[in-house]
Every structure is written in structure tokens, then in C-alpha cells.
Scaffold this motif. Sequence first.
Motif, PDB file in Angstrom:
ATOM      1  N   SER A  21       0.807  -1.220   0.000  1.00  0.00           N
ATOM      2  CA  SER A  21       0.000   0.000   0.000  1.00  0.00           C
ATOM      3  C   SER A  21       0.838   1.267   0.000  1.00  0.00           C
ATOM      4  N   LEU A 115      -8.878  -8.107   2.052  1.00  0.00           N
ATOM      5  CA  LEU A 115      -8.881  -6.644   2.005  1.00  0.00           C
ATOM      6  C   LEU A 115      -9.092  -6.153   0.578  1.00  0.00           C
ATOM      7  N   ARG A 116      -8.461  -6.802  -0.388  1.00  0.00           N
ATOM      8  CA  ARG A 116      -8.675  -6.422  -1.792  1.00  0.00           C
ATOM      9  C   ARG A 116     -10.150  -6.570  -2.171  1.00  0.00           C
ATOM     10  N   ASN A 119     -11.964  -3.717  -0.724  1.00  0.00           N
ATOM     11  CA  ASN A 119     -11.694  -2.505  -1.504  1.00  0.00           C
ATOM     12  C   ASN A 119     -12.569  -2.445  -2.748  1.00  0.00           C
ATOM     13  N   TRP A 122     -16.092  -1.458  -1.687  1.00  0.00           N
ATOM     14  CA  TRP A 122     -16.165  -0.023  -1.380  1.00  0.00           C
ATOM     15  C   TRP A 122     -16.137   0.823  -2.651  1.00  0.00           C
ATOM     16  N   ALA A 123     -15.289   0.434  -3.593  1.00  0.00           N
ATOM     17  CA  ALA A 123     -15.221   1.172  -4.855  1.00  0.00           C
ATOM     18  C   ALA A 123     -16.511   1.010  -5.649  1.00  0.00           C
ATOM     19  N   LEU A 141     -11.140   6.952  -1.077  1.00  0.00           N
ATOM     20  CA  LEU A 141     -11.018   5.498  -1.208  1.00  0.00           C
ATOM     21  C   LEU A 141      -9.578   5.047  -0.968  1.00  0.00           C
ATOM     22  N   GLN A 142      -8.616   5.811  -1.470  1.00  0.00           N
ATOM     23  CA  GLN A 142      -7.220   5.461  -1.245  1.00  0.00           C
ATOM     24  C   GLN A 142      -6.864   5.539   0.237  1.00  0.00           C
ATOM     25  N   GLY A 145      -8.585   2.723   2.113  1.00  0.00           N
ATOM     26  CA  GLY A 145      -7.936   1.442   1.866  1.00  0.00           C
ATOM     27  C   GLY A 145      -6.629   1.306   2.626  1.00  0.00           C
ATOM     28  N   ALA A 148      -7.342   0.833   6.317  1.00  0.00           N
ATOM     29  CA  ALA A 148      -7.779  -0.545   6.556  1.00  0.00           C
ATOM     30  C   ALA A 148      -6.601  -1.508   6.523  1.00  0.00           C
ATOM     31  N   ASP A 149      -5.637  -1.258   5.635  1.00  0.00           N
ATOM     32  CA  ASP A 149      -4.460  -2.118   5.554  1.00  0.00           C
ATOM     33  C   ASP A 149      -3.593  -1.969   6.799  1.00  0.00           C
TER      34      ASP A 149
END
Length: 226
Positions: A21, A115-116, A119, A122-123, A141-142, A145, A148-149
Motif C-alpha cells: 500500500s 482486504l482487496r 476494496n 467499497w469502490a 477510497l485510497q 484502503g 484498513a491495511d
Amino acid sequence: MSLELLPLAILGGVLGLDVVSFPQAMISRPLVAATLTGALLGQPTSGLLLGTALELIALETLPFGASRYPEWGSASVVGGAIFSTHPSHPQGSMTMAVLAALATTWIGGWTMVKLRQMNAVWAGNRRDALEAGSRGTVVSLQLFGMTADLFRGAVLTAIAYAALAPLANACIELWGTDARVSRALVVATAASVAAGAAWKLFHSTSGARWFFIGGLALGFLFLATQ
């Protein structure tokens, strides 16, 4: 354990974030991550020794694309912490630390896939704004993400260390093989994995073997001049 768990979790979160990330500065490599963990616990040499063994194994990993691969950042914190809490390096300590790190890499790889997938959800929920070219949506969003990571790595580190450290300690108490033999087996296994990774690289990348030989020669020269 509760007092040392929080700083380890924070370090694991930061190093887990670095894997893919941000900032991808190679601090999540086992050699660096385990050494930082050892330094955090007052045993940088122990961290460096464990990190070297893990780095040899990690050379086999090619982290790219959407494929599933081991997450070495948080895992190296777990392994480095277990080994560093045994500064006398008793029998079985390196073996158990490496096994704990490997188990955490496997679980960590699974959490990265999940997690991906989150993501993507969410997107998808903000598709209209993305299609409209909303800068704020992209940035949010970035940031979401990456946060969250960071949280993923911290929680993974805390849970893995809390679960595996007592198990490792119990196994070390019962370990019967001589400490030098145990460490030699770990190093030999790790070196064989690294040799296999290097062999594949030499046969797939033009000039790779000469860069390797040059780097090895410079390393020996550096050691000789110290």
C-alpha cells in the motif's frame, strides 16, 4: 505481554502497510522488519539474525499483481519478537520463531486477499462518483484502503503474537535438540530456498548472475576491509 503487544502491533501495522500500500520503501522486508523488531525489544542482533534467515526464505516470493503471496512485514515482527525475547538463543528458539513467522505469512496473505475484495466492494458502492471523475472520491477510497491495511497488519500482528508466543515458549521448554544443530538446520533450509530462487532468477533474467557475483564480491570486499 500486554505491555509489549501494543508497540509490536503498531510496528506490524506500519510494516504490513508497506508491503503493497504505502510507501513501499522495502522496510517490510524480513531483514529490516525483524531487525527493527529486535531493536524495539532491546535485542537488535537477535532481530537481525532471525531476519536474515527469513529473508533467505522470502527471496522465493514475487509480490506482484493480484496473486496471493506471503505477507512478510507483519510476520517478521511476530518471528522477530519471539526470537528476541530469548536473547540467549536457547534450543529451538530460532526454529519456533521461523515457524511462527511462516504461519503468520500464510494467514497474512489471506487477509490481504480479503482486504482487496473489500476494496472492490467499497469502490463499487461509489461507482457513480468514480465514473464522474470525482477527485475527492478517489482520494477518500485510497486513504480508506490504506487505513484498513494498517489496521489489518496491526490486528494480525497482535493476534498472531498473542497466540503463537506462548506456544513457542512451551515448545522451547520441551525442545531436546542441541541449539547449534537446531539453528544449523534452519539456516540450511533457508539457504536451500534462497539458492532455488537464485537459480530460477539466473535462468530467466539476462545478466542476473553477473550482478549477483558482483554484489557478492563487493560484500566480501567490504567485510575484508572492516
